[in-house]
Scaffold this motif. Sequence first.
Motif, PDB file in Angstrom:
ATOM      1  N   LEU A  24       0.858  -1.194   0.000  1.00 14.92           N
ATOM      2  CA  LEU A  24       0.000   0.000   0.000  1.00 14.92           C
ATOM      3  C   LEU A  24       0.891   1.241   0.000  1.00 14.92           C
ATOM      4  CD1 LEU A  24      -2.738  -0.961   2.602  1.00 14.92           C
ATOM      5  CD2 LEU A  24      -3.034  -0.706   0.144  1.00 14.92           C
ATOM      6  N   PRO A  25       0.432   2.326  -0.615  1.00 11.62           N
ATOM      7  CA  PRO A  25       1.220   3.559  -0.586  1.00 11.62           C
ATOM      8  C   PRO A  25       1.374   4.080   0.843  1.00 11.62           C
ATOM      9  CG  PRO A  25      -0.678   3.777  -2.058  1.00 11.62           C
ATOM     10  CD  PRO A  25      -0.811   2.478  -1.346  1.00 11.62           C
ATOM     11  N   GLN A  26       2.416   4.851   1.051  1.00  7.26           N
ATOM     12  CA  GLN A  26       2.603   5.475   2.360  1.00  7.26           C
ATOM     13  C   GLN A  26       1.394   6.371   2.639  1.00  7.26           C
ATOM     14  OE1 GLN A  26       6.213   7.732   2.647  1.00  7.26           O
ATOM     15  NE2 GLN A  26       5.963   8.137   4.808  1.00  7.26           N
ATOM     16  N   ASN A  27       0.895   6.352   3.852  1.00  6.82           N
ATOM     17  CA  ASN A  27      -0.281   7.125   4.256  1.00  6.82           C
ATOM     18  C   ASN A  27      -1.511   6.775   3.420  1.00  6.82           C
ATOM     19  OD1 ASN A  27       1.224   8.562   6.219  1.00  6.82           O
ATOM     20  ND2 ASN A  27       1.985   9.914   4.608  1.00  6.82           N
ATOM     21  N   ALA A  28      -1.655   5.502   3.090  1.00  5.30           N
ATOM     22  CA  ALA A  28      -2.816   5.058   2.301  1.00  5.30           C
ATOM     23  C   ALA A  28      -4.102   5.454   3.018  1.00  5.30           C
ATOM     24  CB  ALA A  28      -2.768   3.552   2.109  1.00  5.30           C
ATOM     25  N   PRO A  29      -5.096   5.942   2.274  1.00  8.02           N
ATOM     26  CA  PRO A  29      -6.354   6.339   2.909  1.00  8.02           C
ATOM     27  C   PRO A  29      -7.103   5.131   3.466  1.00  8.02           C
ATOM     28  CG  PRO A  29      -6.555   6.439   0.534  1.00  8.02           C
ATOM     29  CD  PRO A  29      -5.109   6.149   0.824  1.00  8.02           C
ATOM     30  N   LEU A  30      -8.031   5.410   4.354  1.00  7.43           N
ATOM     31  CA  LEU A  30      -8.819   4.368   4.996  1.00  7.43           C
ATOM     32  C   LEU A  30      -9.448   3.427   3.974  1.00  7.43           C
ATOM     33  CD1 LEU A  30     -10.292   3.025   7.361  1.00  7.43           C
ATOM     34  CD2 LEU A  30     -12.015   4.834   7.204  1.00  7.43           C
ATOM     35  N   CYS A  31      -9.956   3.958   2.883  1.00 10.28           N
ATOM     36  CA  CYS A  31     -10.631   3.096   1.912  1.00 10.28           C
ATOM     37  C   CYS A  31      -9.686   2.032   1.366  1.00 10.28           C
ATOM     38  CB  CYS A  31     -11.245   3.919   0.782  1.00 10.28           C
ATOM     39  SG  CYS A  31     -10.088   4.936  -0.138  1.00 10.28           S
ATOM     40  N   MET A  32      -8.419   2.384   1.085  1.00 10.87           N
ATOM     41  CA  MET A  32      -7.473   1.400   0.564  1.00 10.87           C
ATOM     42  C   MET A  32      -7.116   0.369   1.636  1.00 10.87           C
ATOM     43  SD  MET A  32      -4.822   3.600  -1.767  1.00 10.87           S
ATOM     44  CE  MET A  32      -4.100   2.176  -2.597  1.00 10.87           C
ATOM     45  N   ARG A  33      -6.896   0.831   2.851  1.00  8.49           N
ATOM     46  CA  ARG A  33      -6.531  -0.094   3.931  1.00  8.49           C
ATOM     47  C   ARG A  33      -7.683  -1.045   4.245  1.00  8.49           C
ATOM     48  NH1 ARG A  33      -5.200   3.603   8.464  1.00  8.49           N
ATOM     49  NH2 ARG A  33      -6.203   5.203   7.218  1.00  8.49           N
ATOM     50  N   ALA A  34      -8.903  -0.511   4.259  1.00 10.64           N
ATOM     51  CA  ALA A  34     -10.072  -1.359   4.533  1.00 10.64           C
ATOM     52  C   ALA A  34     -10.279  -2.357   3.398  1.00 10.64           C
ATOM     53  CB  ALA A  34     -11.309  -0.488   4.702  1.00 10.64           C
ATOM     54  N   GLN A  35     -10.119  -1.913   2.178  1.00 13.88           N
ATOM     55  CA  GLN A  35     -10.309  -2.800   1.037  1.00 13.88           C
ATOM     56  C   GLN A  35      -9.301  -3.941   1.076  1.00 13.88           C
ATOM     57  OE1 GLN A  35     -10.003  -0.832  -2.728  1.00 13.88           O
ATOM     58  NE2 GLN A  35     -10.643  -2.606  -3.875  1.00 13.88           N
ATOM     59  N   ARG A  36      -8.072  -3.623   1.385  1.00 18.12           N
ATOM     60  CA  ARG A  36      -7.046  -4.675   1.440  1.00 18.12           C
ATOM     61  C   ARG A  36      -7.358  -5.665   2.562  1.00 18.12           C
ATOM     62  NH1 ARG A  36      -0.954  -4.602   0.077  1.00 18.12           N
ATOM     63  NH2 ARG A  36      -0.375  -6.659   0.762  1.00 18.12           N
ATOM     64  N   ARG A  37      -7.747  -5.164   3.700  1.00 17.24           N
ATOM     65  CA  ARG A  37      -7.970  -6.034   4.852  1.00 17.24           C
ATOM     66  C   ARG A  37      -9.213  -6.903   4.670  1.00 17.24           C
ATOM     67  NH1 ARG A  37      -7.219  -3.635  10.618  1.00 17.24           N
ATOM     68  NH2 ARG A  37      -5.108  -3.827   9.855  1.00 17.24           N
ATOM     69  N   TRP A  38     -10.341  -6.326   4.249  1.00 17.25           N
ATOM     70  CA  TRP A  38     -11.599  -7.069   4.275  1.00 17.25           C
ATOM     71  C   TRP A  38     -11.995  -7.708   2.954  1.00 17.25           C
ATOM     72  CZ3 TRP A  38     -11.510  -2.722   7.683  1.00 17.25           C
ATOM     73  CH2 TRP A  38     -11.471  -3.107   9.017  1.00 17.25           C
ATOM     74  N   MET A 185     -18.828   4.764   5.220  1.00 16.39           N
ATOM     75  CA  MET A 185     -18.140   3.544   5.611  1.00 16.39           C
ATOM     76  C   MET A 185     -17.758   3.594   7.086  1.00 16.39           C
ATOM     77  SD  MET A 185     -14.690   1.807   4.097  1.00 16.39           S
ATOM     78  CE  MET A 185     -13.607   2.949   4.936  1.00 16.39           C
ATOM     79  N   ARG A 186     -17.302   4.751   7.535  1.00 21.22           N
ATOM     80  CA  ARG A 186     -16.937   4.877   8.955  1.00 21.22           C
ATOM     81  C   ARG A 186     -18.154   4.627   9.853  1.00 21.22           C
ATOM     82  NH1 ARG A 186     -12.010   7.565  10.230  1.00 21.22           N
ATOM     83  NH2 ARG A 186     -10.998   8.380   8.381  1.00 21.22           N
ATOM     84  N   ARG A 187     -19.334   5.089   9.429  1.00 22.55           N
ATOM     85  CA  ARG A 187     -20.545   4.860  10.229  1.00 22.55           C
ATOM     86  C   ARG A 187     -20.947   3.386  10.219  1.00 22.55           C
ATOM     87  NH1 ARG A 187     -21.819   9.712   7.863  1.00 22.55           N
ATOM     88  NH2 ARG A 187     -23.121   8.756   6.266  1.00 22.55           N
ATOM     89  N   ARG A 188     -20.773   2.721   9.060  1.00 25.02           N
ATOM     90  CA  ARG A 188     -21.159   1.313   8.951  1.00 25.02           C
ATOM     91  C   ARG A 188     -20.204   0.391   9.689  1.00 25.02           C
ATOM     92  NH1 ARG A 188     -21.457  -0.504   3.137  1.00 25.02           N
ATOM     93  NH2 ARG A 188     -21.961  -2.475   4.122  1.00 25.02           N
ATOM     94  N   PHE A 189     -18.932   0.748   9.709  1.00 24.02           N
ATOM     95  CA  PHE A 189     -17.920  -0.122  10.296  1.00 24.02           C
ATOM     96  C   PHE A 189     -17.081   0.653  11.312  1.00 24.02           C
ATOM     97  CE2 PHE A 189     -18.542  -1.465   5.827  1.00 24.02           C
ATOM     98  CZ  PHE A 189     -19.091  -2.730   6.057  1.00 24.02           C
ATOM     99  N   PRO A 190     -17.705   1.160  12.386  1.00 25.64           N
ATOM    100  CA  PRO A 190     -16.950   2.034  13.298  1.00 25.64           C
ATOM    101  C   PRO A 190     -15.763   1.345  13.958  1.00 25.64           C
ATOM    102  CG  PRO A 190     -19.100   1.457  14.210  1.00 25.64           C
ATOM    103  CD  PRO A 190     -19.084   0.965  12.803  1.00 25.64           C
ATOM    104  N   GLU A 191     -15.916   0.069  14.356  1.00 23.89           N
ATOM    105  CA  GLU A 191     -14.797  -0.604  15.019  1.00 23.89           C
ATOM    106  C   GLU A 191     -13.638  -0.797  14.053  1.00 23.89           C
ATOM    107  OE1 GLU A 191     -17.897  -2.247  14.906  1.00 23.89           O
ATOM    108  OE2 GLU A 191     -18.579  -1.370  16.788  1.00 23.89           O
TER     109      GLU A 191
END
Length: 197
Positions: A24-38, A185-191
């Motif tokens: 992932l790029p340095q300082n990847a946005p939440l959407c990229m990190r979430a997409q990779r993880r889930w 997305m933050r509201r749907r997946f707060p944890e």
Amino acid sequence: PYAAPEPYYSAFRPEGLREFPFELPQNAPLCMRAQRRWRLGDDASEAAMREIRAVYLAMIAFVDAQIGRILTTVRELGLEGGTLLVFTSDHGDYAGQHGLVEKWDTDFRDGLLHVPFLVAGPDIPRGVVRRGLSDHSDLVDTFLEIFDIEPAADWNRHGQSLVPLLAGGSGKQAVFASGGHEAAMRRRFPEQADALL
């Protein structure tokens, strides 16, 4: 789904493909990190990403062959002089880049924004690649000009005709994209969002 029929599937071998950036790029946005993880899991391997990329290229080759069949049929039926064929897509795909697949609405990297756009028809040069900027809002004005249709006075249009670009001129000076589901997305997946911050 990432799937392609033979002989296209076997035409692209993963080990022979140029490497994509896998991390992932340095300082990847939440959407990229979430997409990779889930969507794939943090442990998705580079070998798996190469396989995904090979299948994606096979999918493109398969679609190219189908477009060729349509163009051949139009020519065989003698319809070239009165037929406009347009092929495009709504978005690109990571196809393994940064260890990601598919797309996410809040990320606007080149691979997601550059989409196929093929045009064939009367007075459109064949086999030419144009590099100007355009977006899908330009399609309406392009069709209106090609078919010599006067739009209704109350039509709200934001595009510009691509006819000058297709003839060799320049495209737009800038194009814009919109999305923005990160707050939703933050509201749907707060944890999960908190864990990724």
